[in-house]
Design a protein around this motif. Structure first.
Motif: not given
Length: 463
Positions: A244, A299, A320, A323-324
């Motif tokens: 990410t 990403p 983030l 999310q990841t």
């Protein structure tokens, strides 16, 4: 039983309002500290939970007594009532707290030695509750005073306050303990190779610069040395590895950054994309088309917000992570353009950059993210023989040098001597590296593609 359940067991004669419970718990802690014995000293237990910055005590008189107790304890003096009274008298505060009689009364309310830490958690918890209420009140005031054009700034400032409040670290016992407590686990961990949290895409640099969670890396140079090209290349390489990645582009807008990404990944001349129209050839379009699927799958997140603060960076990182599931690599281009969350117009550039630097370091450690910050250098290198930059050339703040885990200084001979035999080469001067050696790594700059590449021809051809 939770500490707040324990709060309900405080003396029945007191009213059950939060203020009354907090005051009673405060008296219990201070009383225990003033009844300390040679065998048991409750002061460290309370101090481990209560805020070092003050403000946890509901009654100001109690905080004054606590400060006197801490001062005595720091000098290895007894903290009984007579000594506390003498310390308060020395400070000119004895009348304000009610004198010897009041101290004796507080001492009579002492809790037992094993309860001190729990009572401290009650006091600290109610203090956090009060701060939360105050933050919400300030948020409402900001909402009433904000105009529609400034609502984003108002929300960001309020969110930064809430994030700071949520990041309370008092009582984090996991950060304090005997060295031997975690030694065995650490030795077992050494049996596994530790993978770098982020990669740069430059082979030689990745071998010496092992970026770990919580690291802050500063990439600095004079204008036109390739800071943006390098850090954007790092972001693309890191994202291409499946990690990410987030880029805060404060200096360049969306169109300019997108052109640089397309140029770097497709090997299309940057000036073609900047000009547009007929300048973009059919071959250029074919190269771009071949790379679009890969670019779409990266990403990679971009933030072009012009007013970036540490609070906004923290918010983006935590979003983030949700999310990841992994802390990102974050590129900030560049750090001297950032604002502080305090929005203090009277801050000097030195104070502003120092505050931003320290906050970014705290954010990296809190979240496990790796931060790469572009930074400008002053003109010191311009007057130096060879024009090579030094760490002391960092503009506006030495705090950047102190907080950074690694510092990379960019230098190009051909920027000063166009006919240099080293034309096309850039030196990455690794002047600080907590995770490895300091050295100078030479790479090739291809600014027509807005990128830096390894010197190896094979590596470049396979790009």
């Amino acid at each position: 039983m939770s500490v707040f359940d324990q709060a309900l067991s405080l003396p029945e004669q007191l009213d059950e309002s939060p203020e009354a419970v907090s005051v009673s718990a405060e008296a219990a802690i201070l009383g225990a500290c003033m009844m300390a014995t040679r065998d048991y000293d409750p002061v460290p237990d309370a101090a481990r939970v209560l805020s070092d910055e003050g403000g946890d005590w509901y009654r100001p008189q109690h905080e004054t007594i606590w400060r006197a107790i801490l001062a005595l304890h720091a000098r290895s003096k007894p903290t009984g009532v007579p000594m506390v009274e003498a310390e308060l008298r020395r400070r000119g505060d004895v009348a304000r707290v009610g004198g010897f009689v009041e101290l004796s009364q507080i001492a009579s309310q002492a809790c037992t030695s094993v309860e001190v830490e729990s009572y401290a958690e009650i006091v600290h918890g109610y203090a956090r509750l009060r701060r939360y209420q105050q933050t919400l009140t300030r948020g409402m005031q900001m909402a009433r005073q904000s105009d529609p054009t400034g609502i984003a700034d108002a929300i960001a400032a309020h969110q930064a306050e809430l994030e700071h409040l949520a990041a309370d670290q008092s009582g984090e016992d996991g950060l304090f303990g005997r060295f031997a407590d975690g030694l065995q686990d650490h030795l077992q961990g050494l049996e596994t190779t530790v993978e770098a949290a982020a990669v740069t895409g430059l082979t030689d640099l990745d071998q010496v610069l092992k970026m770990r969670p919580g690291n802050v890396i500063v990439v600095a140079g004079r204008p036109a040395m390739g800071k943006s090209a390098m850090t954007l290349g790092v972001a693309l390489a890191n994202a291409a590895s499946g990690r990410t990645t987030l880029v805060h582009s404060i200096e360049m807008g969306q169109s300019e950054v997108t052109n640089r990404v397309l140029s770097s990944r497709s090997r299309v001349a940057l000036h073609h994309l900047m000009e547009g129209g007929p300048a973009v050839t059919d071959d250029d379009w074919s190269r771009i088309a071949r790379r679009l699927p890969d670019l779409a799958a990266l990403p990679l997140w971009m933030d072009y917000t012009p007013r970036v603060t540490p609070g906004l960076v923290r918010t983006r990182i935590k979003s983030l992570i949700r999310q990841t599931g992994q802390p990102p690599l974050v590129v900030i281009d560049y750090v001297q353009l950032m604002y502080t969350d305090q929005r203090n117009s009277r801050q000097s550039p030195y104070e502003r950059v120092s505050e931003v630097s320290r906050e970014l370091k705290i954010i990296a450690e809190e979240t496990g993210a790796v931060l790469i910050c572009c930074a400008q250098l002053n003109r010191g290198s311009e007057y130096r023989e060879g024009k090579r930059p030094q760490t002391s050339d960092l503009r506006d703040s030495g705090q950047l040098e102190q907080d950074a885990s690694g510092i990379i200084l960019l230098h190009r001979e051909d920027a000063y001597t166009p006919d240099s035999p080293r034309a096309g080469e850039s030196d990455l001067i690794l002047s600080k590296n907590r995770n490895g050696p300091t050295c100078t790594i030479t790479v090739a700059h291809q600014f027509h593609y807005s990128r830096l590449r390894d010197m190896s021809t094979e590596t470049d051809l396979n790009a």
